[in-house]
Write a protein that holds these residues in place. Sequence first.
Motif, PDB file in Angstrom:
ATOM      1  N   ARG A   1      -7.696   8.568   3.668  1.00 46.03           N
ATOM      2  CA  ARG A   1      -7.172   8.729   2.173  1.00 46.03           C
ATOM      3  C   ARG A   1      -7.884  10.141   1.742  1.00 46.03           C
TER       4      ARG A   1
ATOM      5  N   PRO B   1      -4.855   2.962  -9.963  1.00 41.78           N
ATOM      6  CA  PRO B   1      -6.221   2.678  -9.053  1.00 41.78           C
ATOM      7  C   PRO B   1      -6.906   1.732  -9.921  1.00 41.78           C
TER       8      PRO B   1
ATOM      9  N   ARG C   1      -1.200   0.909  -5.873  1.00 44.03           N
ATOM     10  CA  ARG C   1      -0.584  -0.071  -5.191  1.00 44.03           C
ATOM     11  C   ARG C   1       0.881  -0.393  -5.778  1.00 44.03           C
TER      12      ARG C   1
ATOM     13  N   ASN D   1      -6.058  -3.845 -12.322  1.00 42.78           N
ATOM     14  CA  ASN D   1      -6.179  -4.879 -11.374  1.00 42.78           C
ATOM     15  C   ASN D   1      -4.789  -5.297 -10.875  1.00 42.78           C
ATOM     16  N   GLN D   2      -4.434  -5.389  -9.673  1.00 41.69           N
ATOM     17  CA  GLN D   2      -3.183  -5.616  -9.263  1.00 41.69           C
ATOM     18  C   GLN D   2      -2.766  -7.296  -9.469  1.00 41.69           C
TER      19      GLN D   2
ATOM     20  N   ASN E   1      -4.905   7.041  -3.181  1.00 41.30           N
ATOM     21  CA  ASN E   1      -6.063   5.950  -2.726  1.00 41.30           C
ATOM     22  C   ASN E   1      -6.045   4.811  -3.828  1.00 41.30           C
ATOM     23  N   ASN E   2      -5.967   3.590  -3.315  1.00 45.84           N
ATOM     24  CA  ASN E   2      -5.857   2.472  -4.166  1.00 45.84           C
ATOM     25  C   ASN E   2      -4.770   2.213  -5.012  1.00 45.84           C
TER      26      ASN E   2
ATOM     27  N   THR F   1      -5.786  11.342  -7.474  1.00 47.45           N
ATOM     28  CA  THR F   1      -5.472  11.223  -6.089  1.00 47.45           C
ATOM     29  C   THR F   1      -5.162  12.188  -5.244  1.00 47.45           C
TER      30      THR F   1
ATOM     31  N   THR G   1       0.907  -1.195   0.093  1.00 50.26           N
ATOM     32  CA  THR G   1      -0.135   0.095   0.054  1.00 50.26           C
ATOM     33  C   THR G   1       0.926   1.226  -0.066  1.00 50.26           C
TER      34      THR G   1
END
Length: 1068
Positions: free
Chosen positions: A659, A398, A367, A401-402, A364-365, A359, A330
């Motif tokens: 956040r 964000p 990674r 998809n990680q 936020n979100n 952001t 994070t």
Amino acid sequence: MKIIALVVHVQILVGLLGFSCFGFTNSYKEIYADFEIKTRDDPSVTYNYDRLDEVKKECGFVLSSASELKPDDNRVYSIRNELSFRNGDWDQEADGAPLMPFDDRDMVNNSTDLQSPLNLVSFTVLDVKLAHRSKNMVSVSGLLSLGITTNGPFSDRSYDISPQFEMWVGNSRLTVVFQGVYAESGESDGERVLCLLGTTNLPSRQPDSTDPWEWMKGSGSNYNQPPLLQDDQILLVLRYPKILTLISRAVRGEMKSLNKKSNLKYFDKIHISSQLGPFVNYQFGSEGVVSKACDPYPYHDNLMDSGIDIYKGFEFCEILQRFTAGEAFTIVPNWRCNSTDEYCSKLGPFVSVRDIKATDGGFNNVRLLMKDVRCEPRSVHYNASSARVSAIFRAVPPLENQYFARERTALNNMTLSAEGIWNSSSGQLCMVGCLGIVDAKAERCESRICLYVPLSFSIKQRSIIVGSISRINNRTGSYFPLSFEKLVRPTELWDRFSTSYLSYKYSKIKSAGAFLERSEPFNFGTVIKKSLLTYPTLEDTQAFLVSLSLLSEDLTLHVSAIPDPLPKVYPVRNSIEMDILSLGPLFGRYWSSINGSTLEEDIPFHDKPESTEKDLLMNVSAQLTLTGKPYGNISVLFLEGLYNPHVGKMYLIGCRDVRASWMILFESMDLEAGLDCLIEVKVEYPPTTARWLINPTAKISITSQRNEDDPLHFSPINLQTLPILYRKQREDILSRRGVEGILRILTLSMAIACILSQLFYIRDKVDSVPYISLVMLGVQALGYSLPLITGAEALFKRMASESDERPSYDLDKSQWFHVIDYTVKLLILVAFLLTLRLGQKVWKSRIRLLTRTPLEPGRVPSDRRVLLVSLVIHTVGFVIVLIVHSMNASQRPLRQQKYIDRRGNTYTLREWETELEEYLGLVQDFFLLPQTMGNILWQIHCQPLRKVYYVGITVVRLLPHVYDYIRAPVFNPYFSEEYEFVNPSLDFYSKFGDIAIPVMAVVLAIVVYIQQRWSYEKLSQTLNSGQVKLLPLGSKVYERLPSQAFEAELVSGANETVANGREHEDEE
């Protein structure tokens, strides 16, 4: 006498849905008829190398500089595995000849919520033919897949080596089959090169048009069968480094068309980027580049001076591999930054794309992936150890998809290639980071990465890995140091690592104590509650640490929850996870067989000399996770406080990761390490005793202590969980299902006893038998037969899609509950057969009565009018119930319960069908209604029903309502079918229904008693007063027939007939 048997035929219609298997085939693949679908590893597959002369001509620039290949027994293996890659990137020069179209109809124009399409490329070496080798080359076949997608990485297609083009909404994919040569140039710092010629079917562009893919705008055949052109003039050149190091790991390539620019098959040049895969060994040796960031070692950053205990043991590589293989890191907001917006909003050295810039420094979100980790432990001497580490860091926006991002292999402005050292003297992993593709001079290696494994946790430190990325020098392009962390999951710490090394430092106990004093003023109710009820607490018979571990398990919550109080609108299902991180001195879990034990630990809790009343107020830390849109801003809370086992309540102080933009965070001076800790959380657990009188649900309240005008303030949240079970209760036999199963056995046994009593009663009251209502008996038989006929309890299971709720204890696997279920079914069968026997006797008695008066059939009791009136009454009642229910639940969406049988067939049960099923239970509660109407219509002068029978059956039908009323209310609207007696989610089975239904049933029993107690004439005289007549005048239609003795005097042989009939009846 003529014997008439009662035959009941029950037919069950089962609709079997036959699903046809459709094979979807793209019609435009007919052009691939010349290319068989083959697999890479099929030994029967042969690869043609019929274009070697063309290859040598087009690849002359590669072969001219190729060096002589040295003998190598592993060359085939190394080429096939080391030169294949998946999910790299590709881009095309824009010169008016694009390669393929892309259908973006599923993307909203100018939408900021959708990920941009990804250009992905994969290459697989299919075959290496040593027979066609020369001094400086080897023949090779390969398969290249290029695609544009919004749905993540492409799967492996080496099983299908046919050249083809595929397109559907959100995806386009072109597969090219190649043959060519493999060559090498230079020494260890040289390259490995593939030069190949390919064949495929290209989508045809529209000639003389501003839109080359104008045919896509059409519908039907133009879209489903795009025009394709077979092309074999495609040249692919891929270049690989010979060794994998920090500065030589990139795979680069070009694919171009050999056709003339005027040809429709021509396309602009394509550039390919990837990296060497896991089959290639990494070679450490970039000490000169690493020293730029880590000399002198260790580098002193903010984390070094934070006072956190750092891991300095001998298993660093194992720990690093373990905690980096799962979820991504994070990114911590730049809450300490105090500079320009451009400086504080940068995502470290990475290029900030549109959704990252949105952001505003809160990230936020966003990674950070750490992948392809190579850790090489060094020799250990004098209780010191070290390691060399290499890895790839990839920033994930964000909207990406990680898990898909982890599959990507390209090196670009969102990746850092890193190498560094770790030493147990400091516990710091210091690495140099190189952005994107690195050249031999390592000019892009300008980032320093510091990473640690903390051993001490607190409410403000919940990370198992923390780190930062900073710039080595402050030249142009500087940025605020980027911090990242890997939040710990409590379930990851239930092993030797957590119990051997990790610890927790409490810092909010004083604030939690003040919260407790405000919330628990002294009152007599609390004293009584403490004396009568018990809550989860330490077990006296267990060792202290074992008892703490068992209590942590009981206090852990993984369950669904609904708002408290329950709203009128049908509540949205939300899940909560409350994991206990530490309890008292115990961090994680403890098992004496694993952790070992000491004499001190083996002392039971109540025998410990320092145990006092104050010790029962225990320090606790936890992590609370809420799912659902209403809790997006507080989805994860770090908790710390006190647990009072006397009343089963936790008083906790919560911290959340805020956040917001970096500016808002910087101006919020009351943040603690960037966290909002002005939150109070109260958790109330149900008692371990009296769970059948008190609803076994936990309550959670979350309150912000900030002012309402504060941007970080949120409204109070109150939740109530579904019923929970403690550890010992999961092991106990007595669960709600078990208790209700036992109650069903008792009530069914009572019902059987009542029916048997009625059967014995009518043996001596033969004259009264015809006046027993068959409709009444049919209602009871219907109630008993439905579970036996449908087998609903055995054949159908609630679909998994309806709920992913997993019970704490699998009751279905308990032998005890199997015994209860089988016993219940056996008793139902006995009650059903006895009811049928009673109905048979009533039917036969009416037949005999009819044979004695064949000219006066009207004098024999008939249930036709009783059945008609009963149907009218219950039909009207059911319609009223539906109307009232729809009015009360008008704001609730229509629910459809789905069931699946053993064959996999799906059945949908609509809400009105569920209502009808429940209403049948109400009909059974009013089973005396047909008898009361029959008594009026037949103007009885006898007592057909025994008091024990109709009073006993009434009591049996009322017991579930009494139980439902005195037990705790059920806050489980999702699994109402698990309750044996009634469905509490329906309106007429509310608390009011639990009172009204028994009252009505008792009234019917009283009416039957009065009707049988008084003769019809006396009852009609009492109720008919003056001009008002509540009952019709007496009639001779149903006047009792003469006694059998009198008949014997009038009709010769009658005595013999009657005697024979009774004797035959007794034999039956």
